[in-house]
Design a protein around this motif. Structure first.
Motif: not given
Length: 332
Positions: A143-149, A152-161
């Motif tokens: 659960s902890h690592r899923s939230k962390n991942l 990360i994905i949310q940040s990547l999507s925002a910055q890539t956009a």
């Protein structure tokens, strides 16, 4: 011969023979069975777990107190006081010995002579409880690592956009970064969540983007074992470096060998990427935006910040250099 609802025995056989056979079978089964009469006097005990002892023959007869101790005897007394009617039952779980766990199952029943008997069975459940505890710990970790991942994905999507000019540009870059995270996560999972070795992280990206040039990147030094968080971010850094190589080198066959050198300096991991550039590579002057795109943000800011380290990313007409230093993970 008489058939009973739960068991049967041959009435023509001697009851003493039946008794002896049943006792032998019970002792061989290692099943703990304790029988008490309606006054709670013990009439039979078999296979008592080794964390408790029966009283000596010269002492008074066995009781809950002199077998289990005062505290557990009190708990058993509270449990048994409500088991008056035949068919009633209760369960108690206790810790005894060196963190061993036992379940007491107490049943009120009637024997073949019509007398009320209190039957107690004891079963050790230490292994089951430890397995359950481990499973709960693993689920919390997942659960902890899923939230962390996901973060990360949310940040990547925002910055890539933010650094993409078209939808197609965004999708291409985001899918590549997402795939890099997924590959690193596979290595982490395969290691039972210990992490991933740094050479494997680079090999994933090389095999994907440089399949025809397996020796383009020469690896030197120590194959550092990264913890799960470190593996995700270093894998992402390798993705950016390898993709940059492919994007800015039209003819990889003429590309000079790239060196990745990894070493441990006391309590610090050091990762050094050195990529000599040739005349066939796109000159830096023709890619003015190279240092301002999200790839460089990942290398210079995102990765070192996530690892509590520091990074230096240098692009010149002659080479691309990347140095990442971060604290070595504590030994587990």
């Amino acid at each position: 011969m008489k058939l009973h609802r739960l068991a049967w025995h041959n009435r023509d056989r001697n009851e003493g023979e039946l008794h002896d056979s049943l006792v032998l079978a019970l002792l061989d089964s290692d099943e703990t069975v304790m029988l008490q009469d309606r006054d709670r006097d013990y009439i039979f005990i078999a296979n008592l777990p080794d964390v408790w002892n029966l009283p000596n023959e010269n002492d008074e007869g066995p009781t809950d107190s002199n077998i289990f101790g005062k505290e557990l005897a009190q708990r058993l007394s509270e449990l048994k006081k409500d088991l008056n009617a035949a068919g009633t039952r209760g369960t108690l779980e206790v810790i005894a010995g060196k963190d061993r766990i036992f379940q007491f199952h107490v049943y009120s029943t009637v024997n073949m002579a019509g007398q009320r008997v209190l039957k107690t069975t004891i079963r050790e459940v230490t292994v089951e409880r430890r397995r359950e505890q481990l499973l709960r710990s693993l689920l919390r970790e997942v659960s902890h690592r899923s939230k962390n991942l996901l973060a990360i994905i949310q940040s990547l999507s925002a910055q890539t956009a933010r650094f993409s000019f078209t939808k197609e540009d965004f999708l291409r870059k985001f899918r590549g970064r997402l795939h890099a995270l997924a590959q690193s996560q596979d290595l982490i999972t395969d290691s039972d969540w210990r992490g991933a070795e740094i050479f494997d992280l680079l090999k994933q990206q090389s095999d994907l983007y440089l399949p025809e040039y397996p020796h383009l990147v020469q690896i030197k030094g120590e194959n550092l074992l990264l913890n799960p968080n470190g593996a995700l971010y270093v894998g992402l850094a390798f993705h950016e470096l390898v993709v940059n190589t492919v994007s800015h080198s039209p003819n990889l066959a003429l590309h000079l060998p790239i060196t990745l050198e990894c070493r441990r300096d006391d309590d610090v991991f050091e990762v050094r990427w050195n990529e000599p550039l040739t005349r066939t590579d796109i000159p830096v002057s023709e890619e003015a935006d190279r240092r301002s795109n999200f790839g460089s943000v990942v290398l210079e800011k995102v990765v070192p910040a996530a690892l509590a380290g520091e990074a230096h990313y240098n692009v010149s007409a002659d080479e691309v250099g990347y140095l990442l230093r971060f604290p070595a993970p504590a030994a587990s």
